[in-house]
Motif scaffolding. Structure first.
Motif, mmCIF file in Angstrom:
data_model
loop_
_atom_site.group_PDB
_atom_site.id
_atom_site.type_symbol
_atom_site.label_atom_id
_atom_site.label_comp_id
_atom_site.label_asym_id
_atom_site.label_seq_id
_atom_site.Cartn_x
_atom_site.Cartn_y
_atom_site.Cartn_z
ATOM 1 N N UNK A 133 3.051 -24.596 50.515
ATOM 2 C CA UNK A 133 3.822 -25.588 51.269
ATOM 3 C C UNK A 133 5.291 -25.581 50.869
ATOM 4 N N UNK A 134 5.579 -25.101 49.675
ATOM 5 C CA UNK A 134 6.972 -24.948 49.251
ATOM 6 C C UNK A 134 7.492 -23.582 49.694
ATOM 7 N N UNK A 135 6.624 -22.576 49.640
ATOM 8 C CA UNK A 135 7.029 -21.228 50.051
ATOM 9 C C UNK A 135 7.487 -21.205 51.502
ATOM 10 N N UNK B 202 8.224 -35.102 41.555
ATOM 11 C CA UNK B 202 7.145 -35.494 42.468
ATOM 12 C C UNK B 202 6.458 -34.268 43.056
ATOM 13 N N UNK B 203 7.248 -33.296 43.502
ATOM 14 C CA UNK B 203 6.692 -32.090 44.115
ATOM 15 C C UNK B 203 5.960 -31.234 43.089
ATOM 16 N N UNK C 4 0.874 -29.087 41.079
ATOM 17 C CA UNK C 4 -0.025 -28.888 39.950
ATOM 18 C C UNK C 4 -1.385 -29.517 40.227
ATOM 19 N N UNK C 5 -1.375 -30.669 40.854
ATOM 20 C CA UNK C 5 -2.629 -31.332 41.213
ATOM 21 C C UNK C 5 -3.426 -30.476 42.199
ATOM 22 N N UNK D 260 16.679 -28.723 47.123
ATOM 23 C CA UNK D 260 15.666 -29.621 46.572
ATOM 24 C C UNK D 260 16.280 -30.921 46.051
ATOM 25 N N UNK D 261 17.515 -30.852 45.580
ATOM 26 C CA UNK D 261 18.184 -32.069 45.114
ATOM 27 C C UNK D 261 18.418 -33.033 46.274
#
Length: 314
Positions: free
Chosen positions: A263-265, A234-235, A240-241, A290-291
């Motif tokens: 936003x992940x950094x 999903x992330x 990518x979008x 992340x899991x």
């Protein structure tokens, strides 16, 4: 350039920041530092009426707030030990032309206004990048001092190498739509605010500034090349979008990719803390992080939360 940019970003954010701007003015009044009537700034009642009509603060009013933010932060910081930290020597040297800084380095380091120059440079940089209510907002959210906020800003700024990132966005002047460019700046502003908030809540800040910055740099070096592959589906799709959208809007491919990942950094300090606490390899910690996030569908919850427009401060 930076001050004009700061006003443009604040103006673009409009009503999203009006509650924070109102609270900043109230905080200044409580300290006896602001008279709204003298500065022709709206009263709380007038501001509430404007908000109800969908009218944000004007550019001129934001300019007054920006000036007050810098003046007050200067006073708070010059009275602290922040300017004495050796890390800010680079801000001191950057204040002078390159040739002068090289030729007269010893004289500059011994300048009797050294602390004031450092304070002015850092305060200007922080307020220009974070906006007029940045410090007050973080202080309210975390209970930390202005000095803590400034140190944390330095960790985020230099740990994420933001000056270089800003230069890449600056280079797009007159090459892409101005509003799109402001969106790119706002993505960096979000990274600064969110990550600064995390540090202020989770890091006591007792380690030397240089060590805290080095730890973030090392964590980024270990994780950033692998971040996309570690993310849940999903992330990955969402990033990518976003990357494709930024690239299509005119951002260079590498810049679009870096900003899409921001936003992940912003999670990297949290992952690094998890790894240190567990005594685990940072990549293994990221996989577990992340899991667990995916198992509880946290990315989806966060995505939904970002789509909500709050009706008031609370």
């Amino acid at each position: 350039y930076q001050q004009t940019l700061a006003l443009s970003i604040a103006r673009k954010r409009g009503l999203a920041d009006i509650a924070h701007q109102s609270r900043f003015m109230t905080a200044l009044e409580a300290r006896g530092l602001l008279d709204r009537a003298v500065e022709t700034l709206p009263s709380p009642a007038a501001l509430a009426e404007r908000e109800a009509r969908g009218e944000p603060m004007t550019r001129a009013e934001l300019g007054v707030l920006l000036a007050y933010a810098k003046i007050v932060l200067f006073s708070d910081i010059v009275a602290s030990d922040v300017p004495d930290d050796a890390h800010f020597d680079r801000d001191l040297m950057g204040y002078f032309p390159d040739q002068m800084a090289k030729k007269y380095a010893a004289e500059i380091h011994g300048h009797r206004l050294r602390r004031e120059i450092i304070t002015r440079v850092v305060a200007n940089d922080l307020v220009n990048r974070g906006g007029p209510s940045f410090v007050n907002r973080l202080q309210e959210a975390t209970g930390r001092t202005a000095a803590d906020v400034v140190r944390t800003f330095a960790v985020v700024r230099d740990g994420f190498a933001l000056p270089a990132l800003y230069r890449e966005i600056d280079a797009l002047d007159n090459q892409i739509d101005g509003q799109v460019q402001l969106d790119l700046y706002q993505m960096v502003s979000r990274l600064i605010y969110v990550t600064s908030g995390w540090y202020l809540k989770n890091d006591a800040g007792t380690a030397p500034l240089s060590q805290r910055i080095a730890e973030l740099q090392e964590a980024r070096k270990a994780l950033e090349p692998k971040l996309v592959s570690l993310l849940p589906a999903f992330s990955r799709e969402r990033i990518e979008e976003k990357r494709h959208g930024l690239f299509k809007a005119g951002a260079p491919e590498s810049l679009a990719g870096q900003l899409a990942l921001s936003e992940v950094a912003e999670l990297i300090p949290d992952i690094a803390l998890t790894a240190r606490t567990a005594g685990a390899d940072i990549v293994a910690a990221a996989k577990a992080f992340f899991a667990v996030s995916d198992a509880f569908r946290i990315p989806r919850v966060e995505d939904a939360a970002r789509s909500i427009t709050p009706s008031d401060y609370y």
